[in-house]
Scaffold this motif. Structure first.
Motif, PDB file in Angstrom:
ATOM      1  N   LYS A  58       0.829  -1.204   0.000  1.00  0.00           N
ATOM      2  CA  LYS A  58       0.000   0.000   0.000  1.00  0.00           C
ATOM      3  C   LYS A  58       0.860   1.249   0.000  1.00  0.00           C
ATOM      4  O   LYS A  58       0.583   2.218  -0.710  1.00  0.00           O
ATOM      5  CB  LYS A  58      -0.918  -0.025   1.222  1.00  0.00           C
ATOM      6  CG  LYS A  58      -1.836   1.189   1.321  1.00  0.00           C
ATOM      7  CD  LYS A  58      -2.735   1.087   2.544  1.00  0.00           C
ATOM      8  CE  LYS A  58      -3.632   2.310   2.676  1.00  0.00           C
ATOM      9  NZ  LYS A  58      -4.513   2.209   3.884  1.00  0.00           N
ATOM     10  N   GLU A  59       1.928   1.234   0.796  1.00  0.00           N
ATOM     11  CA  GLU A  59       2.813   2.392   0.867  1.00  0.00           C
ATOM     12  C   GLU A  59       3.508   2.637  -0.462  1.00  0.00           C
ATOM     13  O   GLU A  59       3.640   3.784  -0.912  1.00  0.00           O
ATOM     14  CB  GLU A  59       3.850   2.196   1.978  1.00  0.00           C
ATOM     15  CG  GLU A  59       3.279   2.182   3.386  1.00  0.00           C
ATOM     16  CD  GLU A  59       2.552   0.886   3.718  1.00  0.00           C
ATOM     17  OE1 GLU A  59       2.741  -0.121   2.981  1.00  0.00           O
ATOM     18  OE2 GLU A  59       1.773   0.886   4.705  1.00  0.00           O
ATOM     19  N   ASN A  62       1.010   4.123  -3.009  1.00  0.00           N
ATOM     20  CA  ASN A  62       0.751   5.542  -2.755  1.00  0.00           C
ATOM     21  C   ASN A  62       1.929   6.403  -3.195  1.00  0.00           C
ATOM     22  O   ASN A  62       1.750   7.492  -3.758  1.00  0.00           O
ATOM     23  CB  ASN A  62       0.459   5.766  -1.273  1.00  0.00           C
ATOM     24  CG  ASN A  62      -0.876   5.186  -0.844  1.00  0.00           C
ATOM     25  OD1 ASN A  62      -1.779   5.037  -1.667  1.00  0.00           O
ATOM     26  ND2 ASN A  62      -1.013   4.861   0.430  1.00  0.00           N
ATOM     27  N   ARG A  66       1.785   9.213  -6.174  1.00  0.00           N
ATOM     28  CA  ARG A  66       2.180  10.607  -5.950  1.00  0.00           C
ATOM     29  C   ARG A  66       3.275  11.027  -6.926  1.00  0.00           C
ATOM     30  O   ARG A  66       3.278  12.156  -7.430  1.00  0.00           O
ATOM     31  CB  ARG A  66       2.661  10.791  -4.510  1.00  0.00           C
ATOM     32  CG  ARG A  66       1.548  10.783  -3.479  1.00  0.00           C
ATOM     33  CD  ARG A  66       2.016  11.368  -2.158  1.00  0.00           C
ATOM     34  NE  ARG A  66       3.111  10.579  -1.577  1.00  0.00           N
ATOM     35  CZ  ARG A  66       2.926   9.567  -0.748  1.00  0.00           C
ATOM     36  NH1 ARG A  66       1.697   9.203  -0.397  1.00  0.00           N
ATOM     37  NH2 ARG A  66       3.959   8.902  -0.262  1.00  0.00           N
ATOM     38  N   VAL A  80      -7.107   4.726  -5.723  1.00  0.00           N
ATOM     39  CA  VAL A  80      -6.723   3.315  -5.675  1.00  0.00           C
ATOM     40  C   VAL A  80      -7.992   2.497  -5.488  1.00  0.00           C
ATOM     41  O   VAL A  80      -8.750   2.711  -4.529  1.00  0.00           O
ATOM     42  CB  VAL A  80      -5.731   3.024  -4.536  1.00  0.00           C
ATOM     43  CG1 VAL A  80      -5.422   1.524  -4.468  1.00  0.00           C
ATOM     44  CG2 VAL A  80      -4.441   3.820  -4.731  1.00  0.00           C
TER      45      VAL A  80
END
Length: 272
Positions: A58-59, A62, A66, A80
């Motif tokens: 997930k990190e 993201n 970005r 997402v």
């Protein structure tokens, strides 16, 4: 609400090509991009969106989103989704009501057409939004200016999709050629009916500027592919009818044939 273009991304080459293409379209259209990544929740994933999956945390997702958004020169919203790609795309489309859904077409060099399961066909089955499919090897630096519109010669209506298609072609100041593939030389006269069908459907803002091209070929899909060459055109537009998506053997349809093999980006505009 501003005009939106939904762009599917999984951070591989095909998706990056689609994002580049959508960015080139967004500025003349005055549109914002809705950048959508779908996190696949199942280890066993039957979909072949890119031929391989981005198994990111997930990190990491993201961070990647970005990074993509920060490098764009047009307004962008990043989202997402989860689950199957087509379902997530349709859910996003229901909220943003996009002019187009844009995705990349990955390379399937050794996979028979019969075994290729494309996300684009799934989306078309689930939602009537115009869909733009960009080949993985198609590098673009400018919006399309020479557009080939393939139709079957029968009257059609586009409903709300007429605005999206007309807005696109009008803002691009595109040179539009209507293509009719005749099964034999005697059927070439039907090309005038194809031209009139496009005019009546209000696909372009100024129908008097349409060009006409008739090609004789016993296979409509191959006839379109033989004509849609980069030396003459930048974009292929297919007007597809609901019957094109009925049945189980989608690979046999003209739409599937052109989607899988066109060297040019393909815009599919569903008719009523």
């Amino acid at each position: 609400m501003p005009v939106s273009l939904i762009v599917l991304t999984d951070f591989f080459q095909a998706a990056n090509r689609a994002l580049d293409y959508a960015t080139n379209l967004a500025e003349p259209l005055g549109a914002r991009l809705v950048l959508l990544h779908v996190h696949r929740d199942s280890v066993i994933d039957p979909e072949m969106f890119t031929g391989k999956l981005s198994n990111l945390s997930k990190e990491a997702i993201n961070l990647a989103m970005r990074s993509l958004a920060s490098n764009l020169t047009v307004p962008v919203v990043a989202e997402v989704g989860h689950g199957r790609v087509a379902s997530a795309a349709v859910d996003t489309a229901s909220r943003h009501q996009p002019a187009l859904i844009v995705l990349g077409r990955p390379d399937y060099p050794s996979t028979p057409d019969e075994l290729v399961h494309t996300t684009s066909l799934d989306i078309l089955r689930l939602a009537p939004f115009p869909l733009l499919v960009v080949p993985h090897a198609r590098a673009t630096t400018a919006p399309p200016r020479r557009v080939l519109v393939a139709v079957d010669g029968e009257p059609f209506g586009l409903g709300k999709n007429a605005f999206s298609a007309r807005h696109l072609l009008n803002c691009l100041s595109a040179e539009v050629t209507v293509l009719y593939v005749a099964p034999d030389a005697e059927a070439q006269d039907l090309g005038s009916a194809a031209l009139e069908a496009v005019r009546q459907a209000s696909l372009v803002a100024n129908p008097t500027h349409l060009r006409m091209r008739t090609v004789v070929h016993d296979n409509p899909g191959r006839g379109i592919l033989a004509t849609a060459q980069a030396t003459e055109y930048d974009l292929v537009v297919l007007i597809t009818r609901p019957r094109s998506f009925l049945g189980r053997l989608f690979h046999r349809s003209i739409t599937s044939q052109v989607l899988l093999h066109s060297p040019l980006p393909v815009l599919i505009v569903p008719a009523l």
